[in-house]
Design a protein around this motif. Structure first.
Motif, PDB file in Angstrom:
ATOM      1  N   GLY A 140     105.169 -22.766  32.449  1.00  0.00           N
ATOM      2  CA  GLY A 140     105.073 -24.248  32.161  1.00  0.00           C
ATOM      3  C   GLY A 140     103.650 -24.489  32.107  1.00  0.00           C
ATOM      4  N   VAL A 141     102.853 -23.730  32.882  1.00  0.00           N
ATOM      5  CA  VAL A 141     101.139 -24.189  32.735  1.00  0.00           C
ATOM      6  C   VAL A 141     100.880 -23.615  31.187  1.00  0.00           C
ATOM      7  N   ILE A 142     101.348 -22.300  31.122  1.00  0.00           N
ATOM      8  CA  ILE A 142     100.959 -21.902  29.616  1.00  0.00           C
ATOM      9  C   ILE A 142     101.451 -22.589  28.439  1.00  0.00           C
ATOM     10  N   ASP A 143     102.756 -22.728  28.623  1.00  0.00           N
ATOM     11  CA  ASP A 143     103.400 -23.373  27.413  1.00  0.00           C
ATOM     12  C   ASP A 143     104.394 -24.348  28.161  1.00  0.00           C
ATOM     13  N   PHE A 144     104.150 -25.669  28.274  1.00  0.00           N
ATOM     14  CA  PHE A 144     105.060 -26.791  28.659  1.00  0.00           C
ATOM     15  C   PHE A 144     106.342 -26.472  28.664  1.00  0.00           C
ATOM     16  N   ASP A 145     106.935 -26.695  29.628  1.00  0.00           N
ATOM     17  CA  ASP A 145     108.655 -26.466  29.478  1.00  0.00           C
ATOM     18  C   ASP A 145     108.995 -25.224  28.596  1.00  0.00           C
TER      19      ASP A 145
END
Length: 154
Positions: A140-145
């Motif tokens: 989620g830090v790289i690509d939210f949700d």
């Protein structure tokens, strides 16, 4: 570009030859298993051939695609998806033991499913373990949700 194409094709063919020459002694060493089970022998030979071949062919093809550049970003996306699906298959047992609860019906290791898809389904069903939740948060830090967006209904 014709010279580059020729060089990379020659490199790929050379690696294929190296793979075949490497496989001959391996096939002979595994020959005793053929008497136990022809199916096991063939599966091992095919697996080892694919593994050895991919060690050389993949980098050659990747560098060639990078040099051509046309459509390279789409190519990277497809490779990422392929690695994700392979990782789900290869790591299925380990991921099942560490990322989800035993009660989960969405197990890792299924053909044509990604790790992210399984994480998203387990997150939705609240069957992620603590380690699974942490890994999902990292994604989620790289690509939210990311895990939720990756769910593909079966």
């Amino acid at each position: 570009m014709k010279i580059v194409k020729f060089i990379f094709t020659a490199l790929a063919l050379l690696w294929l030859l190296i793979t075949i020459l490497t496989m001959l002694p391996i096939a002979i060493l595994l020959l005793t298993t053929r008497f136990i089970s022809k199916k096991h022998y063939i599966e091992w030979i095919l697996f080892l051939f694919a593994l050895i071949c991919s060690l050389g062919i993949y980098p050659i093809c990747f560098i060639y695609a990078a040099i051509k550049w046309k459509g390279f970003l789409g190519y990277l996306r497809k490779i990422s998806l392929s690695i994700d699906i392979s990782g789900n298959m290869i790591g299925g047992a380990l991921l099942n033991d560490n990322f989800i609860m035993e009660s989960s019906t969405n197990k890792f290791g299924a053909v044509q499913e990604t790790i992210s898809d399984n994480l998203g389904e387990n997150e939705r069903d609240k069957t992620l373990s603590i380690l699974g939740k942490r890994f999902t948060n990292l994604l989620g830090v790289i690509d939210f949700d990311h895990a939720q967006k990756s769910i593909i209904e079966d």
